[in-house]
Design an enzyme around this catalytic site. Sequence first.
Site, mmCIF file in Angstrom:
data_model
loop_
_atom_site.group_PDB
_atom_site.id
_atom_site.type_symbol
_atom_site.label_atom_id
_atom_site.label_comp_id
_atom_site.label_asym_id
_atom_site.label_seq_id
_atom_site.Cartn_x
_atom_site.Cartn_y
_atom_site.Cartn_z
ATOM 1 N N ASP A 1 0.868 -1.166 0.000
ATOM 2 C CA ASP A 1 0.000 0.000 0.000
ATOM 3 C C ASP A 1 0.909 1.221 0.000
ATOM 4 O OD1 ASP A 1 -2.062 1.764 0.196
ATOM 5 O OD2 ASP A 1 -2.858 0.995 2.086
ATOM 6 N N ASN B 1 42.279 -30.271 4.955
ATOM 7 C CA ASN B 1 40.871 -29.878 4.927
ATOM 8 C C ASN B 1 40.529 -28.935 6.085
ATOM 9 O OD1 ASN B 1 38.030 -30.306 3.908
ATOM 10 N ND2 ASN B 1 37.797 -31.079 5.997
#
Length: 843
Positions: free
Chosen positions: A318, A674
């Site tokens: 709106d 890793n």
Amino acid sequence: MAEQTSTATDTEIPLGLTSAEAAERLQRFGPNEPVPPRRRRALVQFLQLFIEPLTFVLLVASGIAALLGEFVDATLIVSIVLASTTVNFVQAYRSQRAVERLSVSIVPTATVLRDGAWQELPRWTLVPGDVIRLTAGDLVPADARLLEAIHLTVQQAALTGESFPVEKQANPTAPPSQDPDAAHMVFLGSSVVSGSGIAEVVATGKNTLFGGIVARLGAPPPETAFQRGLREFSHLITRTIVALVLVVLAVTLSLGRAPLDSLLFAVALAVGLTPEFLPMIVTIALAQGAIRMARRRVLVKSLPAIENLGSIDIVCSDKTGTLTLGEMRLMRALTLAGNDSSRVLQLGWINARAQSGLVSPFDQALLATELPTLPTFTKVDELPFDFERRRVSVVVRLLGEPLLLITKGAPEAILPACTAFEDERGIVHPFEETMRQNATSLFRQLSTEGLRVLAVAWRVWESPHPLRPEDENELVLAGFLAFADPPLSEARETLAQLAADGVRVKLLTGDNELVAAAICRAVGLPAERIVLGSELEHLEPLALERLVEEADVFARVTPAQKHRIVLALKAHGHAVAFLGDGINDAPSLHAADVGISVVNAVDIAREAADIVLLDRRLSTLHEGILEGRRAFSNVMTFLLMETSSNFGNVFSMAGAAALLPFLPLLPHQILLNNFLYDLAQVAIPRDRVDPQLTASPRRWDIGFVRTAMLVLGPVSSLFDFLTFAVLLFLFRADEMLFHSGWFVESLVTQCLVVFVIRTARAPWHWLPSPALALNVLVIVLIGLWLPYSPLAAFLGFVPLPPVYLAFLAGAVASYLILVELTKRALYTWWNHRHRETVRSGRQ
């Protein structure tokens, strides 16, 4: 008729509980939560990380190795797993706590009578015996028996599936019930549509009717597009891991290597490919986004909503408070002749003062207006506002006058109900066609000026029965009230910025087309075509999709029509945000990809929303959208890292295992590599995101991730095999030198490639954040230091020849250049594919 509107009996309303009584009952009955949140202790969360399948296999295999006398390998593997898990837990836990602290500010509340005074308290603190007050727009906070009800209607669809509101009546002496049809009971999970009431809580939490339903169903919330994308990525990685482990295990066993070494090597490879830090990276990225958004006065109720916000390309809203100030001001009170009238102002003021439903901005503006003398009146009855009638009526007795019905609402709804009008002298005349046209012309003129107009009408009330909708007829039109809500000075600029960032704003307003057009002209919103709600009524779905794609302004639309517009836009391939704060906005908030409300919205709208704005301005929402895109970009950077160089290196190791007479890296070296690589990525969520990556909506595309893995992975493997050849044929490397040389090359290339992948353009055109740059460079230096460190022998490393380091520098530079060229081609292809997908999806 009796001059009362409450359906309560003569039983006095209880005085409520004291704080001490409430605290005692809270201990006895527990918090008022249908499904109490599972707050696991930190230690439990930490220990659960060790039962992840791959981590568990590594720990079991390490235990077997220790039993076989391989204490060094077992100790190294357990230490690296412990360190990796600890970092994962600490980072994720801190981010979760930060988000929990933010969520406290948007906890649902209820109006409770405590210590003899009405207070706004967190809903979870309610206990049986509390007295609560309900008004239009409230969510019912617990199961309660009505002590007083004034035209109270409640929406119970969540409990019964019935979409129509039901009327409730007070009966303080009736026994509590869990029958939704019990007229004297209101239930948690329902919402107040109109009217007001006072009730006594009889059940809370899981003892409520709604709590029982939730406990039986136990359905998780719907999966978002981002969560679905992560799930698809997880499936892709899982399939790759399973295939890789089985192939590597078969090859190494066929080469006659020890079964335990082969198993540890295969599992270590799987761990290397598994993005075990992905949940932590996602949590940190979203939490950091939520914190930054909170600083910009945007509160996030669920973290996945941040990613969805980044994909938004249409915002439905709106105009009030987004394109305008949201501060309604009464400008004029007019007769049909266009003259100022204190009579019209007085009737409007009485209507606003007497009505007990949700106080609208119009009512607030009227009540803030000073009258020469305040009228004395007694309220007798009322009909609350609803979106079908678009008006509110009250019956009052003015001092020394007969009962009067006063109606205030949309001119389109009130003018047809009028049969007479009142002139400046107070004389009533028939409302003939000429005057109807004059009234309509005055209304349209005010609307063209951008003013919002309400009509005020009245009639003498003589009926003995309670007020009903059909009584709002044969009214006398008194005049009009004209209100102004000025456009925001920043609205035009913000709309332009949103458009530049790929977001269209569609105006969905209940006002008429003249007011909508005036606002659009003031803020620069295209309004070549304004679609009326009546035009949407009988359109087929495909025709509606085409219409909502073409038009940007919709006037005189009801909440149900807003809901249809949102669904049509989604069906046409758009990611839609809906900004709403009204009672009937909840369906559209639920239907949108991202439901957005404001902090002062009614309870039902705020509860249905995913995001709450502390400041309703579009500029605030724009900042939130950009933050969503930044969070998405950071997560994508991590995923591209995992599926490019990391995948390439793991693939290279699998290939080398079949070609070399020894394992290319020992299991603990793979895990250490890793772990260090993952540590280098921890700062990605805090990186400076390239503005080019936030300049358009970002959507999850598993195809792009898969293609990146298949394109960038082999580029990494190419340089890995080049390194193998240099080590074996130029340096005549034995097993330990090979392990040392490739460990360093693998770690350095994996870490440094983030500087290329994190941006869509050349790395030097958009530099990383200091935190990310420092983090990556420190890890690279650690990797270079390890072969020369006191730990080298323990880890199975030997010093590297200086000539190899020179080769490594050149190889890394060449690798980064090739990745940069490949990345540009990849982004060009993806952008073209994205445009074609969007174009075909909207034809």
